[in-house]
Scaffold this motif. Structure first.
Motif, PDB file in Angstrom:
ATOM      1  N   ASP A  37     -24.779  70.807   0.804  1.00 24.15           N
ATOM      2  CA  ASP A  37     -25.666  69.728   1.246  1.00 24.15           C
ATOM      3  C   ASP A  37     -24.937  68.718   2.137  1.00 24.15           C
ATOM      4  O   ASP A  37     -23.800  68.343   1.851  1.00 24.15           O
ATOM      5  N   VAL A  38     -25.594  68.300   3.200  1.00 26.85           N
ATOM      6  CA  VAL A  38     -25.054  67.242   4.057  1.00 26.85           C
ATOM      7  C   VAL A  38     -26.024  66.066   4.162  1.00 26.85           C
ATOM      8  O   VAL A  38     -25.652  65.009   4.666  1.00 26.85           O
ATOM      9  N   GLN A  39     -27.248  66.237   3.681  1.00 32.12           N
ATOM     10  CA  GLN A  39     -28.269  65.202   3.866  1.00 32.12           C
ATOM     11  C   GLN A  39     -27.921  63.901   3.134  1.00 32.12           C
ATOM     12  O   GLN A  39     -27.921  62.821   3.732  1.00 32.12           O
ATOM     13  N   LEU A  40     -27.625  63.989   1.843  1.00 32.17           N
ATOM     14  CA  LEU A  40     -27.352  62.773   1.083  1.00 32.17           C
ATOM     15  C   LEU A  40     -26.066  62.071   1.531  1.00 32.17           C
ATOM     16  O   LEU A  40     -26.059  60.842   1.670  1.00 32.17           O
ATOM     17  N   PRO A  41     -24.953  62.804   1.776  1.00 36.57           N
ATOM     18  CA  PRO A  41     -23.774  62.111   2.301  1.00 36.57           C
ATOM     19  C   PRO A  41     -24.048  61.431   3.647  1.00 36.57           C
ATOM     20  O   PRO A  41     -23.530  60.341   3.920  1.00 36.57           O
ATOM     21  N   ALA A  42     -24.893  62.061   4.482  1.00 37.62           N
ATOM     22  CA  ALA A  42     -25.235  61.441   5.762  1.00 37.62           C
ATOM     23  C   ALA A  42     -26.043  60.169   5.537  1.00 37.62           C
ATOM     24  O   ALA A  42     -25.853  59.159   6.229  1.00 37.62           O
ATOM     25  N   TYR A  43     -26.955  60.196   4.580  1.00 34.78           N
ATOM     26  CA  TYR A  43     -27.717  58.988   4.250  1.00 34.78           C
ATOM     27  C   TYR A  43     -26.773  57.874   3.785  1.00 34.78           C
ATOM     28  O   TYR A  43     -26.943  56.712   4.151  1.00 34.78           O
ATOM     29  N   ALA A  44     -25.804  58.240   2.932  1.00 36.30           N
ATOM     30  CA  ALA A  44     -24.847  57.244   2.443  1.00 36.30           C
ATOM     31  C   ALA A  44     -24.043  56.659   3.606  1.00 36.30           C
ATOM     32  O   ALA A  44     -23.767  55.452   3.637  1.00 36.30           O
ATOM     33  N   LEU A  45     -23.667  57.499   4.557  1.00 36.11           N
ATOM     34  CA  LEU A  45     -22.942  57.031   5.731  1.00 36.11           C
ATOM     35  C   LEU A  45     -23.784  56.050   6.530  1.00 36.11           C
ATOM     36  O   LEU A  45     -23.303  54.980   6.934  1.00 36.11           O
TER      37      LEU A  45
ATOM     38  N   GLN B 219     -24.758  55.262  -5.217  1.00 35.13           N
ATOM     39  CA  GLN B 219     -25.308  56.506  -5.725  1.00 35.13           C
ATOM     40  C   GLN B 219     -26.197  57.125  -4.650  1.00 35.13           C
ATOM     41  O   GLN B 219     -26.809  56.421  -3.846  1.00 35.13           O
ATOM     42  N   ALA B 220     -26.308  58.449  -4.674  1.00 38.05           N
ATOM     43  CA  ALA B 220     -27.248  59.173  -3.815  1.00 38.05           C
ATOM     44  C   ALA B 220     -27.631  60.437  -4.553  1.00 38.05           C
ATOM     45  O   ALA B 220     -26.765  61.168  -5.038  1.00 38.05           O
ATOM     46  N   ALA B 221     -28.929  60.685  -4.659  1.00 39.81           N
ATOM     47  CA  ALA B 221     -29.367  61.824  -5.469  1.00 39.81           C
ATOM     48  C   ALA B 221     -30.709  62.340  -4.992  1.00 39.81           C
ATOM     49  O   ALA B 221     -31.504  61.623  -4.377  1.00 39.81           O
ATOM     50  N   TYR B 222     -30.936  63.617  -5.283  1.00 37.90           N
ATOM     51  CA  TYR B 222     -32.262  64.204  -5.106  1.00 37.90           C
ATOM     52  C   TYR B 222     -33.033  64.041  -6.408  1.00 37.90           C
ATOM     53  O   TYR B 222     -32.477  64.238  -7.498  1.00 37.90           O
ATOM     54  N   VAL B 223     -34.299  63.672  -6.314  1.00 37.33           N
ATOM     55  CA  VAL B 223     -35.161  63.587  -7.492  1.00 37.33           C
ATOM     56  C   VAL B 223     -36.015  64.849  -7.516  1.00 37.33           C
ATOM     57  O   VAL B 223     -36.905  65.020  -6.676  1.00 37.33           O
ATOM     58  N   ALA B 224     -35.698  65.748  -8.442  1.00 36.37           N
ATOM     59  CA  ALA B 224     -36.409  67.022  -8.556  1.00 36.37           C
ATOM     60  C   ALA B 224     -37.710  66.815  -9.325  1.00 36.37           C
ATOM     61  O   ALA B 224     -37.685  66.446 -10.503  1.00 36.37           O
ATOM     62  N   LEU B 225     -38.829  67.050  -8.667  1.00 37.05           N
ATOM     63  CA  LEU B 225     -40.135  66.687  -9.210  1.00 37.05           C
ATOM     64  C   LEU B 225     -40.933  67.862  -9.758  1.00 37.05           C
ATOM     65  O   LEU B 225     -42.103  67.696 -10.082  1.00 37.05           O
ATOM     66  N   ASP B 226     -40.322  69.033  -9.875  1.00 39.28           N
ATOM     67  CA  ASP B 226     -41.115  70.210 -10.219  1.00 39.28           C
ATOM     68  C   ASP B 226     -40.802  70.759 -11.612  1.00 39.28           C
ATOM     69  O   ASP B 226     -41.110  71.909 -11.902  1.00 39.28           O
ATOM     70  N   ASP B 227     -40.192  69.949 -12.463  1.00 42.86           N
ATOM     71  CA  ASP B 227     -39.907  70.360 -13.840  1.00 42.86           C
ATOM     72  C   ASP B 227     -40.729  69.518 -14.805  1.00 42.86           C
ATOM     73  O   ASP B 227     -41.275  68.469 -14.436  1.00 42.86           O
TER      74      ASP B 227
ATOM     75  N   ALA C  85     -35.674  64.950 -13.069  1.00 42.41           N
ATOM     76  CA  ALA C  85     -34.223  64.749 -13.112  1.00 42.41           C
ATOM     77  C   ALA C  85     -33.707  64.387 -11.731  1.00 42.41           C
ATOM     78  O   ALA C  85     -34.252  64.814 -10.707  1.00 42.41           O
ATOM     79  N   ALA C  86     -32.652  63.570 -11.715  1.00 43.66           N
ATOM     80  CA  ALA C  86     -31.968  63.231 -10.469  1.00 43.66           C
ATOM     81  C   ALA C  86     -30.693  64.058 -10.378  1.00 43.66           C
ATOM     82  O   ALA C  86     -29.883  64.071 -11.309  1.00 43.66           O
ATOM     83  N   VAL C  87     -30.521  64.737  -9.257  1.00 48.38           N
ATOM     84  CA  VAL C  87     -29.338  65.569  -9.028  1.00 48.38           C
ATOM     85  C   VAL C  87     -28.445  64.831  -8.032  1.00 48.38           C
ATOM     86  O   VAL C  87     -28.778  64.715  -6.848  1.00 48.38           O
ATOM     87  N   ALA C  88     -27.329  64.320  -8.516  1.00 52.87           N
ATOM     88  CA  ALA C  88     -26.469  63.461  -7.709  1.00 52.87           C
ATOM     89  C   ALA C  88     -25.683  64.255  -6.671  1.00 52.87           C
ATOM     90  O   ALA C  88     -25.297  65.403  -6.907  1.00 52.87           O
ATOM     91  N   ALA C  89     -25.425  63.613  -5.543  1.00 52.04           N
ATOM     92  CA  ALA C  89     -24.658  64.252  -4.459  1.00 52.04           C
ATOM     93  C   ALA C  89     -23.173  64.255  -4.743  1.00 52.04           C
ATOM     94  O   ALA C  89     -22.434  65.070  -4.191  1.00 52.04           O
TER      95      ALA C  89
END
Length: 212
Positions: free
Chosen positions: A150-158, A165-173, A177-181
């Protein structure tokens, strides 16, 4: 390049994700502190936002009802996750926030890296700390499986510049859950800096005439 997609009358997963993004943006803008609401009131408010956002899609194509029902199964889980975040001292602050960062190049010019972050949370105590989130209508496992590349979340942090913190929020379970970068703030900042260096190096090389 892939072949052009055929026109489909059905709503796709991407369109579904966009609607869910709009639901959450509208709901949290109206109720930035969910824990202040009784549980039934919060659930009703989220249902009303869901109905209003999905209504045009359902009116245009009744098959969109299936996607709406899929999201409605996640409403309680979404509210539970939000209350957990608030208990940890975080508060919703912004949605669909445009950010950018100018990167200097070796020959004296610069390029701008820019994007739009789904959600930014801040500390309830007013401290200048930020958590960046990107919503994914996927399972946590699916998100974790591709996290190494993944490069999206580190790019957002930049681009943001002061995220802890930077994480994806998985909405299909059944449980959101938040999956941290990255493991911690230091690792996130290191990854963010590397993304900026790689971007600048690529443009420096192209400017110097290096073949792609």
């Amino acid at each position: 390049l892939g072949a052009m997609d055929e026109v489909s009358e059905e709503m796709g997963k991407g369109e579904y994700g966009e609607l869910v993004h709009r639901v959450l943006e509208r709901f949290h803008a109206q109720h930035p502190h969910v824990s202040a609401l009784p549980e039934d009131d919060a659930l009703q408010a989220l249902r009303e936002c869901t109905d209003s956002v999905f209504a045009p899609a359902v009116a245009d194509n009744f098959l969109a009802t299936g996607w709406r029902l899929r999201w409605e199964k996640r409403l309680r889980a979404s509210l539970a996750w939000q209350r957990t975040r608030e208990a940890e001292g975080w508060r919703w602050e912004q949605a669909e926030t445009r950010v950018g960062r100018e990167l200097p190049l070796a020959h004296g010019g610069s390029i701008e890296l820019y994007g739009r972050i789904d959600r930014i949370d801040g500390r309830a105590n007013g401290a200048s700390r930020a958590a960046l989130y990107d919503y994914k209508t996927q399972s946590a496992k699916a998100v974790r499986d591709r996290l190494a590349d993944d490069v999206q979340l580190p790019a957002y942090a930049l681009m943001h510049g002061s995220a802890v913190q930077a994480a994806y929020v998985a909405l299909d379970d059944d449980q959101i859950a938040a999956v941290a970068a990255a493991e911690d703030e230091e690792a996130l900042n290191e990854s963010a800096a590397l993304q900026g260096e790689r971007m600048a190096a690529a443009f420096d090389a192209m400017h110097a005439g290096v073949p792609l």
